[in-house]
Design a protein around this motif. Structure first.
Motif, PDB file in Angstrom:
ATOM      1  N   LEU A  34       0.828  -1.209   0.000  1.00  0.00           N
ATOM      2  CA  LEU A  34       0.000   0.000   0.000  1.00  0.00           C
ATOM      3  C   LEU A  34       0.862   1.258   0.000  1.00  0.00           C
ATOM      4  O   LEU A  34       0.581   2.237  -0.703  1.00  0.00           O
ATOM      5  CB  LEU A  34      -0.924  -0.011   1.223  1.00  0.00           C
ATOM      6  N   TRP A  35       1.909   1.237   0.836  1.00  0.00           N
ATOM      7  CA  TRP A  35       2.797   2.400   0.932  1.00  0.00           C
ATOM      8  C   TRP A  35       3.474   2.660  -0.424  1.00  0.00           C
ATOM      9  O   TRP A  35       3.613   3.796  -0.866  1.00  0.00           O
ATOM     10  CB  TRP A  35       3.845   2.159   2.006  1.00  0.00           C
ATOM     11  N   TRP A  36       3.897   1.577  -1.083  1.00  0.00           N
ATOM     12  CA  TRP A  36       4.587   1.694  -2.366  1.00  0.00           C
ATOM     13  C   TRP A  36       3.674   2.272  -3.443  1.00  0.00           C
ATOM     14  O   TRP A  36       4.074   3.142  -4.220  1.00  0.00           O
ATOM     15  CB  TRP A  36       5.109   0.329  -2.777  1.00  0.00           C
ATOM     16  N   ARG A  37       2.418   1.814  -3.469  1.00  0.00           N
ATOM     17  CA  ARG A  37       1.506   2.205  -4.539  1.00  0.00           C
ATOM     18  C   ARG A  37       0.785   3.513  -4.254  1.00  0.00           C
ATOM     19  O   ARG A  37       0.548   4.313  -5.174  1.00  0.00           O
ATOM     20  CB  ARG A  37       0.478   1.101  -4.780  1.00  0.00           C
ATOM     21  N   LEU A  38       0.431   3.749  -2.980  1.00  0.00           N
ATOM     22  CA  LEU A  38      -0.428   4.892  -2.657  1.00  0.00           C
ATOM     23  C   LEU A  38       0.250   5.946  -1.786  1.00  0.00           C
ATOM     24  O   LEU A  38      -0.352   6.979  -1.474  1.00  0.00           O
ATOM     25  CB  LEU A  38      -1.704   4.401  -1.966  1.00  0.00           C
ATOM     26  N   TRP A  40       2.597   7.469   1.651  1.00  0.00           N
ATOM     27  CA  TRP A  40       2.482   7.429   3.106  1.00  0.00           C
ATOM     28  C   TRP A  40       1.099   7.801   3.637  1.00  0.00           C
ATOM     29  O   TRP A  40       0.714   7.326   4.709  1.00  0.00           O
ATOM     30  CB  TRP A  40       3.541   8.311   3.753  1.00  0.00           C
ATOM     31  N   PRO A  41       0.286   8.679   2.949  1.00  0.00           N
ATOM     32  CA  PRO A  41      -1.037   8.987   3.510  1.00  0.00           C
ATOM     33  C   PRO A  41      -1.916   7.754   3.711  1.00  0.00           C
ATOM     34  O   PRO A  41      -2.801   7.745   4.558  1.00  0.00           O
ATOM     35  CB  PRO A  41      -1.639   9.943   2.470  1.00  0.00           C
ATOM     36  N   VAL A  42      -1.683   6.693   2.934  1.00  0.00           N
ATOM     37  CA  VAL A  42      -2.416   5.438   3.111  1.00  0.00           C
ATOM     38  C   VAL A  42      -1.570   4.412   3.862  1.00  0.00           C
ATOM     39  O   VAL A  42      -2.046   3.713   4.754  1.00  0.00           O
ATOM     40  CB  VAL A  42      -2.860   4.862   1.750  1.00  0.00           C
ATOM     41  N   GLY A  43      -0.285   4.339   3.501  1.00  0.00           N
ATOM     42  CA  GLY A  43       0.578   3.329   4.099  1.00  0.00           C
ATOM     43  C   GLY A  43       0.793   3.508   5.589  1.00  0.00           C
ATOM     44  O   GLY A  43       0.779   2.526   6.346  1.00  0.00           O
ATOM     45  N   LEU A  44       0.992   4.745   6.034  1.00  0.00           N
ATOM     46  CA  LEU A  44       1.242   4.984   7.462  1.00  0.00           C
ATOM     47  C   LEU A  44       0.038   4.622   8.322  1.00  0.00           C
ATOM     48  O   LEU A  44       0.192   3.893   9.313  1.00  0.00           O
ATOM     49  CB  LEU A  44       1.665   6.431   7.687  1.00  0.00           C
ATOM     50  N   PRO A  45      -1.183   5.090   7.980  1.00  0.00           N
ATOM     51  CA  PRO A  45      -2.332   4.659   8.789  1.00  0.00           C
ATOM     52  C   PRO A  45      -2.533   3.153   8.766  1.00  0.00           C
ATOM     53  O   PRO A  45      -2.927   2.562   9.781  1.00  0.00           O
ATOM     54  CB  PRO A  45      -3.518   5.380   8.124  1.00  0.00           C
ATOM     55  N   ALA A  46      -2.248   2.519   7.629  1.00  0.00           N
ATOM     56  CA  ALA A  46      -2.398   1.059   7.565  1.00  0.00           C
ATOM     57  C   ALA A  46      -1.408   0.377   8.497  1.00  0.00           C
ATOM     58  O   ALA A  46      -1.754  -0.592   9.183  1.00  0.00           O
ATOM     59  CB  ALA A  46      -2.203   0.580   6.125  1.00  0.00           C
TER      60      ALA A  46
END
Length: 288
Positions: A34-38, A40-46
């Motif tokens: 997720l972090w790679w594709r989207l 940090w705004p998505v990867g960090l919360p995930a």
């Protein structure tokens, strides 16, 4: 009409003690993707969300995330399981006398080092027909939840060995210190055939010094099959008053105490409970 309960498995030893590691790796691979594709705004919360789930599994006493845990007994009969942690202690003889006076039974979740220091008390608990469970070897209250695999293995194994050497019988049940069990507890539980026990009624008697307030809190959690958490040897010195008051309240409310055990004994206990429920369903008493 009272419902007849289905036969469950009370004594559940962890079957896959390392499954959590597979889940952790897969979850972090998903987070990385997720972090790679989207970004940090998505990867960090995930990432934070997955870590929060694992932290919840450690800090919540009745969490079954890392191993099965028994929270209450599956019955609609007016019975409770009294469990007493942290002994043996100087209070143990008086605790036993109180239980005898009310015809009550309890399971003592004992600390290995304390059992070795007072082996005669452990043998007396067994002689009077009470249960004995594993509650770690040295009771590292502040950091049990954070122990690594080797330290956790020693805490469980050393207590198991000490209790078995004194009583001649290996415990079936384990209670984590402060109820918090991290992922590394599952493997030693499986090795020693231990099942985790939590609780459904507690009064914080290890820290609260007002017996009336403690028993009032316990009563809020009382229901058929409740597992009651008690302690002995607390610094405030009022555990005996709590137990005496609770036993009087249980008598007044019509509750009996039971000792569910493992294996064939668990089967016998469940069978007797089902038979009692069937009799009550067929011949109900007068309405209250």
């Amino acid at each position: 009409m009272m419902q007849v309960m289905a036969k469950p498995d009370l004594h559940r030893v962890p079957r896959h003690p390392h499954a959590w590691a597979v889940v952790l790796v897969l979850s972090q691979l998903a987070v990385a993707a997720l972090w790679w594709r989207l970004g940090w705004p998505v990867g960090l919360p995930a990432m934070l969300a997955t870590h929060a789930v694992f932290l919840w599994g450690v800090l919540v006493p009745d969490s079954g995330l890392f191993s099965p845990v028994l929270k209450r007994l599956p019955t609609s009969e007016p019975v409770v399981w009294l469990t007493i942690d942290d002994g043996p202690s100087e209070q143990t003889p008086a605790v036993l006398d109180l239980l005898d006076a009310h015809g009550a039974k309890a399971t003592f979740f004992v600390v290995g080092e304390r059992a070795q220091a007072r082996p005669e008390l452990l043998r007396e608990i067994a002689r009077r027909g009470h249960g004995i469970g594993n509650h770690s070897h040295s009771h590292p209250q502040a950091w049990f939840w954070a122990l690594g695999p080797a330290a956790m293995r020693r805490q469980v194994a050393d207590a198991q060995a000490a209790i078995t050497a004194i009583t001649g019988t290996a415990p079936h049940w384990f209670r984590a210190v402060v109820g918090m069990a991290n992922p590394f507890v599952s493997a030693p539980l499986r090795t020693h055939g231990l099942a985790r026990v939590a609780w459904s009624a507690r009064g914080f008697d290890a820290v609260a010094a007002d017996p009336d307030a403690v028993v009032t809190r316990i009563e809020r959690g009382l229901s058929p099959g409740a597992i009651v958490l008690l302690h002995e040897g607390a610094r405030h010195g009022r555990n005996l008053e709590v137990l005496a008051l609770l036993l009087r309240r249980l008598d007044a409310l019509g509750y009996r105490t039971v000792l569910p055990e493992a294996g064939a004994e668990a089967d016998q206990w469940l069978e007797k409970t089902r038979e009692a429920e069937m009799e009550t369903a067929r011949f109900p008493g007068p309405p209250p």
